[in-house]
Design a protein around this motif. Structure first.
Motif, PDB file in Angstrom:
ATOM      1  N   GLY A  70       0.805  -1.207   0.000  1.00  0.00           N
ATOM      2  CA  GLY A  70       0.000   0.000   0.000  1.00  0.00           C
ATOM      3  C   GLY A  70       0.841   1.260   0.000  1.00  0.00           C
ATOM      4  N   PRO A  71       0.291   2.387  -0.504  1.00  0.00           N
ATOM      5  CA  PRO A  71      -0.991   2.451  -1.210  1.00  0.00           C
ATOM      6  C   PRO A  71      -0.917   1.753  -2.564  1.00  0.00           C
ATOM      7  CG  PRO A  71       0.144   4.564  -1.333  1.00  0.00           C
ATOM      8  CD  PRO A  71       0.949   3.706  -0.405  1.00  0.00           C
ATOM      9  N   TYR A  72      -2.034   1.148  -2.979  1.00  0.00           N
ATOM     10  CA  TYR A  72      -2.054   0.333  -4.186  1.00  0.00           C
ATOM     11  C   TYR A  72      -2.099   1.223  -5.420  1.00  0.00           C
ATOM     12  CZ  TYR A  72      -3.706  -2.987  -0.627  1.00  0.00           C
ATOM     13  OH  TYR A  72      -3.858  -3.743   0.501  1.00  0.00           O
ATOM     14  N   LYS A  73      -0.930   1.570  -5.911  1.00  0.00           N
ATOM     15  CA  LYS A  73      -0.820   2.456  -7.076  1.00  0.00           C
ATOM     16  C   LYS A  73       0.182   1.874  -8.061  1.00  0.00           C
ATOM     17  CE  LYS A  73      -2.063   6.655  -4.527  1.00  0.00           C
ATOM     18  NZ  LYS A  73      -1.643   8.003  -4.117  1.00  0.00           N
ATOM     19  N   PRO A  74      -0.261   0.868  -8.832  1.00  0.00           N
ATOM     20  CA  PRO A  74       0.631   0.270  -9.824  1.00  0.00           C
ATOM     21  C   PRO A  74       0.931   1.249 -10.954  1.00  0.00           C
ATOM     22  CG  PRO A  74      -1.610  -0.501 -10.164  1.00  0.00           C
ATOM     23  CD  PRO A  74      -1.626   0.309  -8.892  1.00  0.00           C
ATOM     24  N   PRO A  75       1.935   0.964 -11.783  1.00  0.00           N
ATOM     25  CA  PRO A  75       2.183   1.823 -12.948  1.00  0.00           C
ATOM     26  C   PRO A  75       0.921   1.967 -13.794  1.00  0.00           C
ATOM     27  CG  PRO A  75       3.987   0.279 -12.640  1.00  0.00           C
ATOM     28  CD  PRO A  75       2.920  -0.125 -11.667  1.00  0.00           C
ATOM     29  N   ALA A  76       0.806   3.091 -14.484  1.00  0.00           N
ATOM     30  CA  ALA A  76      -0.428   3.457 -15.191  1.00  0.00           C
ATOM     31  C   ALA A  76      -0.925   2.363 -16.128  1.00  0.00           C
ATOM     32  CB  ALA A  76      -0.206   4.759 -15.962  1.00  0.00           C
ATOM     33  N   GLU A  77      -0.002   1.678 -16.816  1.00  0.00           N
ATOM     34  CA  GLU A  77      -0.429   0.682 -17.795  1.00  0.00           C
ATOM     35  C   GLU A  77      -1.068  -0.555 -17.154  1.00  0.00           C
ATOM     36  OE1 GLU A  77       4.146   0.166 -17.455  1.00  0.00           O
ATOM     37  OE2 GLU A  77       2.627   1.732 -17.224  1.00  0.00           O
ATOM     38  N   PHE A  78      -0.985  -0.656 -15.810  1.00  0.00           N
ATOM     39  CA  PHE A  78      -1.570  -1.792 -15.110  1.00  0.00           C
ATOM     40  C   PHE A  78      -2.875  -1.437 -14.388  1.00  0.00           C
ATOM     41  CE2 PHE A  78       2.846  -2.922 -15.606  1.00  0.00           C
ATOM     42  CZ  PHE A  78       2.838  -4.292 -15.815  1.00  0.00           C
ATOM     43  N   HIS A  79      -3.242  -0.160 -14.350  1.00  0.00           N
ATOM     44  CA  HIS A  79      -4.359   0.293 -13.514  1.00  0.00           C
ATOM     45  C   HIS A  79      -5.658  -0.458 -13.769  1.00  0.00           C
ATOM     46  CE1 HIS A  79      -2.731   4.532 -12.280  1.00  0.00           C
ATOM     47  NE2 HIS A  79      -2.144   3.537 -11.647  1.00  0.00           N
ATOM     48  N   GLU A 135      -0.571  -4.650  -8.936  1.00  0.00           N
ATOM     49  CA  GLU A 135       0.790  -4.537  -8.406  1.00  0.00           C
ATOM     50  C   GLU A 135       1.498  -5.888  -8.424  1.00  0.00           C
ATOM     51  OE1 GLU A 135       0.622  -2.674  -4.559  1.00  0.00           O
ATOM     52  OE2 GLU A 135       0.830  -0.684  -5.462  1.00  0.00           O
ATOM     53  N   ILE A 136       0.752  -6.951  -8.104  1.00  0.00           N
ATOM     54  CA  ILE A 136       1.331  -8.300  -8.176  1.00  0.00           C
ATOM     55  C   ILE A 136       1.756  -8.609  -9.610  1.00  0.00           C
ATOM     56  CG2 ILE A 136       0.846 -10.763  -7.944  1.00  0.00           C
ATOM     57  CD1 ILE A 136      -1.047 -10.045  -5.646  1.00  0.00           C
ATOM     58  N   LYS A 137       0.873  -8.289 -10.565  1.00  0.00           N
ATOM     59  CA  LYS A 137       1.185  -8.527 -11.978  1.00  0.00           C
ATOM     60  C   LYS A 137       2.428  -7.750 -12.405  1.00  0.00           C
ATOM     61  CE  LYS A 137       0.509  -9.748 -16.293  1.00  0.00           C
ATOM     62  NZ  LYS A 137       0.846 -11.115 -16.755  1.00  0.00           N
ATOM     63  N   TYR A 138       2.528  -6.521 -11.956  1.00  0.00           N
ATOM     64  CA  TYR A 138       3.685  -5.684 -12.295  1.00  0.00           C
ATOM     65  C   TYR A 138       4.979  -6.309 -11.783  1.00  0.00           C
ATOM     66  CZ  TYR A 138       7.008  -1.839 -11.530  1.00  0.00           C
ATOM     67  OH  TYR A 138       8.131  -1.059 -11.468  1.00  0.00           O
ATOM     68  N   ILE A 139       5.001  -6.718 -10.515  1.00  0.00           N
ATOM     69  CA  ILE A 139       6.220  -7.308  -9.961  1.00  0.00           C
ATOM     70  C   ILE A 139       6.486  -8.680 -10.566  1.00  0.00           C
ATOM     71  CG2 ILE A 139       7.335  -8.137  -7.845  1.00  0.00           C
ATOM     72  CD1 ILE A 139       7.258  -5.074  -8.225  1.00  0.00           C
ATOM     73  N   ASP A 140       5.435  -9.408 -10.913  1.00  0.00           N
ATOM     74  CA  ASP A 140       5.608 -10.673 -11.616  1.00  0.00           C
ATOM     75  C   ASP A 140       6.358 -10.446 -12.923  1.00  0.00           C
ATOM     76  OD1 ASP A 140       4.761 -13.612 -11.899  1.00  0.00           O
ATOM     77  OD2 ASP A 140       4.003 -12.740 -13.753  1.00  0.00           O
ATOM     78  N   ASN A 141       6.008  -9.381 -13.629  1.00  0.00           N
ATOM     79  CA  ASN A 141       6.720  -9.040 -14.868  1.00  0.00           C
ATOM     80  C   ASN A 141       8.183  -8.714 -14.598  1.00  0.00           C
ATOM     81  OD1 ASN A 141       4.272  -9.339 -16.142  1.00  0.00           O
ATOM     82  ND2 ASN A 141       4.151  -7.253 -16.919  1.00  0.00           N
ATOM     83  N   GLU A 142       8.435  -7.979 -13.505  1.00  0.00           N
ATOM     84  CA  GLU A 142       9.807  -7.600 -13.174  1.00  0.00           C
ATOM     85  C   GLU A 142      10.647  -8.834 -12.825  1.00  0.00           C
ATOM     86  OE1 GLU A 142      11.262  -4.307 -13.282  1.00  0.00           O
ATOM     87  OE2 GLU A 142       9.494  -4.376 -14.561  1.00  0.00           O
ATOM     88  N   VAL A 143      10.086  -9.733 -12.035  1.00  0.00           N
ATOM     89  CA  VAL A 143      10.792 -10.973 -11.715  1.00  0.00           C
ATOM     90  C   VAL A 143      11.014 -11.779 -12.990  1.00  0.00           C
ATOM     91  CG1 VAL A 143      10.637 -13.175 -10.474  1.00  0.00           C
ATOM     92  CG2 VAL A 143       9.950 -11.064  -9.344  1.00  0.00           C
ATOM     93  N   GLY A 144      10.034 -11.754 -13.886  1.00  0.00           N
ATOM     94  CA  GLY A 144      10.191 -12.440 -15.168  1.00  0.00           C
ATOM     95  C   GLY A 144      11.353 -11.896 -15.973  1.00  0.00           C
ATOM     96  N   ARG A 145      11.545 -10.586 -15.945  1.00  0.00           N
ATOM     97  CA  ARG A 145      12.695  -9.987 -16.637  1.00  0.00           C
ATOM     98  C   ARG A 145      14.002 -10.528 -16.088  1.00  0.00           C
ATOM     99  NH1 ARG A 145      12.693  -3.917 -15.763  1.00  0.00           N
ATOM    100  NH2 ARG A 145      14.642  -4.108 -16.934  1.00  0.00           N
TER     101      ARG A 145
END
Length: 252
Positions: A70-79, A135-145
């Protein structure tokens, strides 16, 4: 923990949470201890790893992403990726009228969105949940990188990879919304633990009760080191090396 690792290991920590200030002692034993935002953290890790792959060094790398948090504010493309999906229920509401509870943090309460978690005037429970999932999806992508980089450099066959978390998050269970720490319930304390080990080829789901305190002795055991005194954690590598999913490591 770091001070007990063999001297030939190069050790780095790249963290996004300022709670982990090096001045508090978290930097002890590391060769590099750096702070980066989540969006910079993966790139910094890849750059650091690249230097040691070229020199064929043993390494230990600790990455601590701040999201999902929190606060739950993922990058704009994930909103919007989970807003109004098949699991979204717009009828679920929660009040925004926050009243602090005596004896607790100013952002702790039951049946209400904590002050720091408010996303404007939105009071739909599933909107906050959708942002948390994003936010989980965003970090999943980062770990994937990062994992893709390890595969490209042909390092996955000699690297132990551990993914875990410091805590969970309550998303309305027990009338507790978008927080952790006030209640000792599954939402707060049931965290992920995923281990990829070069010598363990078959998937194994483990039912044993494990804790983050077990990670240090397990890692040290894997590299032939250990603790000279009794500690809270235990080496649970037998669980996956001997395929004992019901191996009991403690009474509770």
């Amino acid at each position: 923990f770091m001070e007990l690792m063999p001297k030939e290991y190069k050790k780095a920590a790249i963290v996004a949470n300022t709670i982990l200030l090096g001045s508090k002692g978290y930097n002890r034993g590391f060769d590099i201890y750096a702070y980066k935002d989540d969006e910079e953290l993966t790139l910094k890790a890849i750059q650091w790893l690249d230097t040691f792959f070229n020199r064929a060094c043993n390494f230990f790398l600790w990455l601590h992403y701040l999201d999902p948090h929190g606060p739950y504010k993922p990058p704009a493309e994930f909103h919007e990726i989970f807003v109004n999906d098949q699991y979204y229920d717009a009828s679920r509401k929660v009040t925004l009228d926050y009243t602090p509870i005596k004896g607790y943090s100013k952002n702790t309460g039951l049946g209400v969105v904590p002050a720091y978690q408010r996303l404007g005037d939105i009071n739909e429970v599933d909107y906050d949940v959708a942002q948390y999932d994003a936010e989980i999806k965003y970090i999943d992508n980062e770990v994937g990188r990062l994992l893709s980089f390890l595969e490209q450099r042909k390092q996955t066959d000699n690297t132990i990879i551990i993914i875990s978390a410091d805590h969970g998050e309550s998303l309305g269970e027990s009338n507790y919304y978008f927080e952790h720490g006030m209640l000792v319930n599954e939402g707060s304390i049931h965290i992920p633990l995923i281990i990829s080990h070069p010598e363990v080829r078959e998937h194994l789901a483990v039912d044993s009760l494990l804790q983050n305190t077990d990670l240090a002795p397990t890692i040290l055991g894997e590299i032939g080191s250990g603790f000279s005194t009794k500690i809270d954690g235990v080496d649970f590598s037998e669980v996956y090396h001997s395929r004992k999913p019901d191996y009991r490591v403690r009474d509770f």
